[in-house]
Design a protein around this motif. Structure first.
Motif, PDB file in Angstrom:
ATOM      1  N   ASN A 112       0.827  -1.183   0.018  1.00 24.60           N
ATOM      2  CA  ASN A 112      -0.052  -0.245  -0.158  1.00 24.60           C
ATOM      3  C   ASN A 112       0.883   1.205   0.046  1.00 24.60           C
ATOM      4  O   ASN A 112       1.635   1.517   1.014  1.00 24.60           O
ATOM      5  CB  ASN A 112      -0.849   0.182   1.301  1.00 24.60           C
ATOM      6  N   ARG A 113       0.866   2.171  -1.020  1.00 24.77           N
ATOM      7  CA  ARG A 113       1.675   3.243  -1.064  1.00 24.77           C
ATOM      8  C   ARG A 113       0.947   4.301  -0.402  1.00 24.77           C
ATOM      9  O   ARG A 113       1.384   5.573  -0.382  1.00 24.77           O
ATOM     10  CB  ARG A 113       1.823   3.561  -2.650  1.00 24.77           C
ATOM     11  N   GLY A 114      -0.341   4.296  -0.316  1.00 25.73           N
ATOM     12  CA  GLY A 114      -1.202   5.279   0.299  1.00 25.73           C
ATOM     13  C   GLY A 114      -1.962   5.960  -0.684  1.00 25.73           C
ATOM     14  O   GLY A 114      -1.400   6.060  -1.687  1.00 25.73           O
ATOM     15  N   ASN A 115      -3.063   6.656  -0.251  1.00 23.33           N
ATOM     16  CA  ASN A 115      -3.669   7.583  -1.350  1.00 23.33           C
ATOM     17  C   ASN A 115      -3.037   8.884  -1.422  1.00 23.33           C
ATOM     18  O   ASN A 115      -2.759   9.524  -0.527  1.00 23.33           O
ATOM     19  CB  ASN A 115      -5.214   7.629  -1.036  1.00 23.33           C
ATOM     20  N   PHE A 116      -3.319   9.448  -2.593  1.00 26.32           N
ATOM     21  CA  PHE A 116      -2.462  10.856  -2.924  1.00 26.32           C
ATOM     22  C   PHE A 116      -4.004  11.426  -3.163  1.00 26.32           C
ATOM     23  O   PHE A 116      -4.892  10.944  -3.204  1.00 26.32           O
ATOM     24  CB  PHE A 116      -1.563  10.883  -3.925  1.00 26.32           C
ATOM     25  N   PHE A 117      -3.560  12.769  -3.331  1.00 23.77           N
ATOM     26  CA  PHE A 117      -4.662  13.722  -3.445  1.00 23.77           C
ATOM     27  C   PHE A 117      -5.478  13.095  -4.604  1.00 23.77           C
ATOM     28  O   PHE A 117      -6.865  13.513  -4.541  1.00 23.77           O
ATOM     29  CB  PHE A 117      -4.305  15.018  -3.805  1.00 23.77           C
ATOM     30  N   GLU A 118      -5.105  12.981  -5.727  1.00 24.80           N
ATOM     31  CA  GLU A 118      -5.970  12.501  -6.931  1.00 24.80           C
ATOM     32  C   GLU A 118      -6.776  11.177  -6.585  1.00 24.80           C
ATOM     33  O   GLU A 118      -7.749  10.905  -7.621  1.00 24.80           O
ATOM     34  CB  GLU A 118      -5.233  12.543  -8.229  1.00 24.80           C
ATOM     35  N   ASP A 119      -6.230  10.343  -5.675  1.00 28.88           N
ATOM     36  CA  ASP A 119      -6.969   9.030  -5.409  1.00 28.88           C
ATOM     37  C   ASP A 119      -8.511   9.578  -4.606  1.00 28.88           C
ATOM     38  O   ASP A 119      -9.254   8.319  -4.641  1.00 28.88           O
ATOM     39  CB  ASP A 119      -5.982   8.219  -4.561  1.00 28.88           C
ATOM     40  N   PHE A 120      -8.711  10.590  -4.185  1.00 28.09           N
ATOM     41  CA  PHE A 120      -9.874  10.830  -3.459  1.00 28.09           C
ATOM     42  C   PHE A 120     -11.044  11.318  -4.384  1.00 28.09           C
ATOM     43  O   PHE A 120     -10.781  12.190  -5.381  1.00 28.09           O
ATOM     44  CB  PHE A 120      -9.654  11.826  -2.278  1.00 28.09           C
ATOM     45  N   SER A 121     -12.288  11.082  -3.846  1.00 26.75           N
ATOM     46  CA  SER A 121     -13.333  11.784  -4.448  1.00 26.75           C
ATOM     47  C   SER A 121     -14.362  12.071  -3.609  1.00 26.75           C
ATOM     48  O   SER A 121     -14.584  11.236  -2.477  1.00 26.75           O
ATOM     49  CB  SER A 121     -14.087  10.835  -5.709  1.00 26.75           C
ATOM     50  N   VAL A 122     -15.215  13.019  -3.654  1.00 20.47           N
ATOM     51  CA  VAL A 122     -16.148  13.453  -2.683  1.00 20.47           C
ATOM     52  C   VAL A 122     -17.298  12.328  -2.650  1.00 20.47           C
ATOM     53  O   VAL A 122     -17.697  11.874  -3.648  1.00 20.47           O
ATOM     54  CB  VAL A 122     -16.870  15.030  -2.933  1.00 20.47           C
ATOM     55  N   GLY A 123     -17.606  11.887  -1.393  1.00 23.13           N
ATOM     56  CA  GLY A 123     -18.901  10.979  -1.554  1.00 23.13           C
ATOM     57  C   GLY A 123     -18.081   9.580  -1.095  1.00 23.13           C
ATOM     58  O   GLY A 123     -18.872   8.582  -0.952  1.00 23.13           O
ATOM     59  N   GLN A 124     -16.658   9.472  -1.465  1.00 20.41           N
ATOM     60  CA  GLN A 124     -16.177   8.021  -1.205  1.00 20.41           C
ATOM     61  C   GLN A 124     -15.984   7.821   0.125  1.00 20.41           C
ATOM     62  O   GLN A 124     -15.793   8.296   1.299  1.00 20.41           O
ATOM     63  CB  GLN A 124     -14.578   8.324  -1.633  1.00 20.41           C
ATOM     64  N   VAL A 125     -16.467   6.526   0.284  1.00 19.65           N
ATOM     65  CA  VAL A 125     -16.228   6.061   1.758  1.00 19.65           C
ATOM     66  C   VAL A 125     -15.274   4.759   1.804  1.00 19.65           C
ATOM     67  O   VAL A 125     -15.188   3.962   0.879  1.00 19.65           O
ATOM     68  CB  VAL A 125     -17.818   5.297   1.902  1.00 19.65           C
ATOM     69  N   ILE A 126     -14.579   4.891   2.916  1.00 19.06           N
ATOM     70  CA  ILE A 126     -13.293   4.169   3.111  1.00 19.06           C
ATOM     71  C   ILE A 126     -13.693   3.484   4.452  1.00 19.06           C
ATOM     72  O   ILE A 126     -13.896   4.153   5.710  1.00 19.06           O
ATOM     73  CB  ILE A 126     -11.962   4.830   3.230  1.00 19.06           C
ATOM     74  N   ARG A 127     -13.407   2.009   4.642  1.00 22.47           N
ATOM     75  CA  ARG A 127     -13.761   1.393   5.799  1.00 22.47           C
ATOM     76  C   ARG A 127     -12.174   0.840   6.118  1.00 22.47           C
ATOM     77  O   ARG A 127     -11.545   0.262   5.215  1.00 22.47           O
ATOM     78  CB  ARG A 127     -14.633   0.014   5.513  1.00 22.47           C
ATOM     79  N   HIS A 128     -11.694   1.417   7.179  1.00 17.36           N
ATOM     80  CA  HIS A 128     -10.322   1.164   7.784  1.00 17.36           C
ATOM     81  C   HIS A 128     -10.115  -0.142   8.083  1.00 17.36           C
ATOM     82  O   HIS A 128     -10.704  -0.686   8.913  1.00 17.36           O
ATOM     83  CB  HIS A 128      -9.914   2.469   8.713  1.00 17.36           C
ATOM     84  N   ALA A 129      -8.618  -0.425   7.835  1.00 21.42           N
ATOM     85  CA  ALA A 129      -8.316  -2.060   8.460  1.00 21.42           C
ATOM     86  C   ALA A 129      -8.091  -1.904  10.121  1.00 21.42           C
ATOM     87  O   ALA A 129      -7.817  -0.783  10.691  1.00 21.42           O
ATOM     88  CB  ALA A 129      -7.156  -2.192   7.630  1.00 21.42           C
ATOM     89  N   THR A 130      -7.802  -3.229  10.372  1.00 23.59           N
ATOM     90  CA  THR A 130      -7.353  -3.323  11.650  1.00 23.59           C
ATOM     91  C   THR A 130      -8.258  -3.021  12.933  1.00 23.59           C
ATOM     92  O   THR A 130      -7.749  -1.820  13.430  1.00 23.59           O
ATOM     93  CB  THR A 130      -5.602  -2.831  11.704  1.00 23.59           C
ATOM     94  N   PRO A 131      -9.250  -3.774  13.326  1.00 27.48           N
ATOM     95  CA  PRO A 131      -9.838  -3.433  14.609  1.00 27.48           C
ATOM     96  C   PRO A 131      -8.774  -3.423  15.671  1.00 27.48           C
ATOM     97  O   PRO A 131      -7.610  -4.040  15.723  1.00 27.48           O
ATOM     98  CB  PRO A 131     -10.888  -4.714  14.850  1.00 27.48           C
ATOM     99  N   ARG A 132      -9.011  -2.598  16.646  1.00 26.80           N
ATOM    100  CA  ARG A 132      -7.874  -2.518  17.858  1.00 26.80           C
ATOM    101  C   ARG A 132      -8.703  -2.489  19.194  1.00 26.80           C
ATOM    102  O   ARG A 132      -9.576  -1.854  19.607  1.00 26.80           O
ATOM    103  CB  ARG A 132      -7.643  -0.968  17.761  1.00 26.80           C
ATOM    104  N   THR A 133      -8.546  -3.673  20.059  1.00 27.64           N
ATOM    105  CA  THR A 133      -9.147  -3.723  21.338  1.00 27.64           C
ATOM    106  C   THR A 133      -8.314  -3.060  22.265  1.00 27.64           C
ATOM    107  O   THR A 133      -6.793  -3.212  22.418  1.00 27.64           O
ATOM    108  CB  THR A 133      -9.054  -5.224  21.686  1.00 27.64           C
ATOM    109  N   VAL A 134      -8.750  -2.140  22.918  1.00 26.07           N
ATOM    110  CA  VAL A 134      -8.267  -1.336  24.106  1.00 26.07           C
ATOM    111  C   VAL A 134      -8.218  -1.985  25.224  1.00 26.07           C
ATOM    112  O   VAL A 134      -8.991  -2.322  25.804  1.00 26.07           O
ATOM    113  CB  VAL A 134      -8.884   0.102  24.018  1.00 26.07           C
ATOM    114  N   THR A 135      -6.885  -2.162  25.780  1.00 27.01           N
ATOM    115  CA  THR A 135      -6.717  -3.054  27.096  1.00 27.01           C
ATOM    116  C   THR A 135      -6.389  -2.056  28.253  1.00 27.01           C
ATOM    117  O   THR A 135      -5.627  -0.517  28.112  1.00 27.01           O
ATOM    118  CB  THR A 135      -5.798  -3.917  26.914  1.00 27.01           C
TER     119      THR A 135
END
Length: 353
Positions: free
Chosen positions: A5-28
């Protein structure tokens, strides 16, 4: 197809785009201890099960800003891996309590885009929401971040800049604090006798103490939140950048300022909302952070006699004490921040009545 994953650059985004982010995190409780070790936070509700249970919590909740950082960290690989800088926040609400053992996930929606005039980067506006394992929203906020373009020759999208609230109304704050038994609140254990009625609009509080930022601490913090932004942890790349060194994560500054604010606001135990915030200038390891706060508003909460809401503006500085409350100063072109200012944060806290 690349597996990395190189990450998103500015031109990779669009208005209305929905992103579900990886790696759930259990807080301890381990995260809680490490957070305390990083910032020295001392608010009693988040520090002691016995204190929080005496006022009506089932146990000590996770510090509000630790929740913020964990949710924020989820978003970094998709939103700000190629950031130049995180610019600001608005409309943030802490909606439900989080306890050790809860698992946090995050989803973001792109709500605005604006290319910068230099054509090398642009500003991306996102609304991010954090959920617990039961699908309950625990936090939502808007932030905007300057992101590099991979190809400066790519044409700019039509500019869309969302209209954001200057501040949230008290009746729009979340329900992260249960109805409290204030008879169980002990000022001797919380660290202050000052409660809601003791603060006046316009009052300024110098938090007196300073905290020097160490390179190792901010590196631990970014890893604790799984924040992978290059500008914070990769000296190889940042050594070739405009500053020649890594930037301190802006949230690290917020947590330092919040910890420092205990001296003067010890009973302001819960951050209820972030109205707006600006990282005015970068911070680097070896510099010392000071902070002061101004009470912008004081409001009762509908249907609640246990706590009231204080709207605060906290200013953090680098290598400058704050007894004279540095903020903005007159310049030849109008007004600008004092060169020492690194953070200007507007937020609501709850405090016993």
């Amino acid at each position: 197809m690349s597996k990395t994953n190189r990450g998103n650059f500015f031109e990779d985004f669009s208005v209305g785009q929905v992103i579900r982010h990886a790696t759930p995190r259990t807080v301890t409780t381990g995260d809680v201890s490490l957070y305390s070790a990083l910032y020295g936070t001392r608010f009693a509700v988040q520090s002691a099960d016995s204190f929080s249970q005496a006022v009506g919590y089932p146990r000590a909740p996770i510090d509000d800003l630790l929740v913020f950082h964990v949710v924020f960290g989820k978003t970094v690989p998709d939103i700000s891996l190629n950031a130049v800088a995180n610019l600001g926040y608005a409309g943030g609400r802490f909606l439900a309590p989080v306890y050790p053992g809860d698992t946090l996930t995050a989803v973001s929606e792109v709500i605005g885009l604006r290319e910068n005039s230099n054509g090398q980067s642009g500003v991306v506006y996102v609304r991010s929401v954090g959920f617990n394992q039961d699908g309950v929203e625990v936090l939502d906020y808007v932030r905007w971040v300057m992101v590099r373009k991979a190809d400066p020759s790519r044409p700019a999208p039509e500019a869309v800049v969302p209209k954001l609230p200057a501040a949230l109304a008290p009746d729009a704050l979340g329900n992260a604090v249960p109805l409290l038994d204030i008879e169980g609140w002990r000022d001797d254990l919380s660290g202050s006798t000052a409660r809601f009625a003791d603060y006046q609009v316009g009052e300024r509080i110098d938090h007196v103490d300073g905290m020097t930022v160490e390179e190792a601490e901010h590196m631990i913090a970014t890893r604790l939140y799984q924040n992978t932004a290059k500008v914070h942890f990769n000296q190889f790349t940042e050594g070739q950048g405009r500053f020649g060194r890594r930037l301190i994560y802006g949230g690290h500054v917020i947590s330092i300022a919040r910890a420092l604010s205990f001296n003067g606001l010890a009973n302001a135990f819960h951050v209820a909302a972030i109205n707006g915030g600006r990282h005015v200038a970068p911070l680097f390891a070896g510099l010392t952070v000071h902070a002061w706060s101004e009470v912008l508003d004081a409001q009762p909460l509908p249907g609640r006699e246990d706590v009231g809401a204080l709207r605060l503006r906290t200013i953090a500085t680098k290598d400058r004490a704050t007894a004279d409350f540095p903020a903005k100063v007159a310049t030849d072109t109008g007004e600008d921040y004092d060169p020492s200012v690194i953070l200007d944060l507007d937020y609501w806290v709850l405090i016993p009545r």
